[in-house]
Structure formats: structure tokens, C-alpha cells
Scaffold this motif. Structure first.
Motif, short mmCIF file in Angstrom:
data_model
loop_
_atom_site.label_atom_id
_atom_site.label_comp_id
_atom_site.label_asym_id
_atom_site.label_seq_id
_atom_site.Cartn_x
_atom_site.Cartn_y
_atom_site.Cartn_z
N THR A 1 0.83 -1.20 0.00
CA THR A 1 0.00 0.00 0.00
C THR A 1 0.87 1.25 0.00
O THR A 1 2.03 1.22 0.40
N LEU A 2 0.29 2.32 -0.46
CA LEU A 2 1.01 3.58 -0.51
C LEU A 2 1.03 4.22 0.87
O LEU A 2 0.08 4.12 1.64
N ASP A 3 2.13 4.90 1.15
CA ASP A 3 2.26 5.62 2.41
C ASP A 3 1.47 6.93 2.29
O ASP A 3 1.68 7.71 1.36
N ALA A 4 0.56 7.17 3.19
CA ALA A 4 -0.30 8.35 3.13
C ALA A 4 0.46 9.63 3.42
O ALA A 4 0.04 10.72 3.01
N SER A 5 1.60 9.52 4.09
CA SER A 5 2.34 10.74 4.44
C SER A 5 3.19 11.26 3.27
O SER A 5 3.59 12.41 3.26
N LYS A 6 3.45 10.40 2.26
CA LYS A 6 4.25 10.83 1.12
C LYS A 6 3.34 11.31 0.00
O LYS A 6 2.32 10.69 -0.29
N PRO A 7 3.71 12.40 -0.66
CA PRO A 7 2.90 12.88 -1.78
C PRO A 7 3.12 12.01 -3.02
O PRO A 7 4.19 11.45 -3.22
#
Length: 66
Positions: A48-54
Motif C-alpha cells: 500500500t502507498l504511504d499516506a504521508s508521502k505525496p
């Protein structure tokens, strides 16, 4: 005492026995089906993608970068 007097007094007991028999049969079918299929293997999850990184354009278009 006729049969119609006996019917109401035993109706609930017969219905409960019938329901228990039905549930037992369904449980046996389910157990047999699960035994036939074997243990379920979990699918590998995609990271999953890290929500903190744009999310950048480079991230979306570069297939080699992980």
C-alpha cells in the motif's frame, strides 16, 4: 383424545427438532466442502502507498522505481 389435540402440544418440539436437523445437515455439508477444498491460501497483498508521502508524476510514470 384425538390426534388434533396432540398436534398443538407437540408442534413446537417437532419444529425445533426439524430446525436442529436442518442445521446439522448444513454444518456437515460445509465441513465436507471445506475438507474437499483444502486450506485457503491467502493472496499476496500489493504494498500500500504511504499516506504521508505525496504522489508525484515520477512515481506514477517510472515503472522501474519501487
Amino acid at each position: 383424545m384425538g390426534i388434533h389435540y396432540d398436534y398443538k402440544s407437540t408442534k413446537s418440539a417437532k419444529l425445533m427438532e426439524k430446525q436442529a436437523k436442518r442445521e446439522k445437515k448444513l454444518a456437515e455439508k460445509k465441513a465436507k466442502r471445506l475438507a474437499k477444498e483444502g486450506p485457503k491460501e491467502e493472496e499476496p497483498k500489493a504494498p500500500t502507498l504511504d499516506a504521508s508521502k505525496p504522489i508525484t508524476l515520477d512515481f506514477l510514470t517510472n515503472p522501474d522505481k519501487k
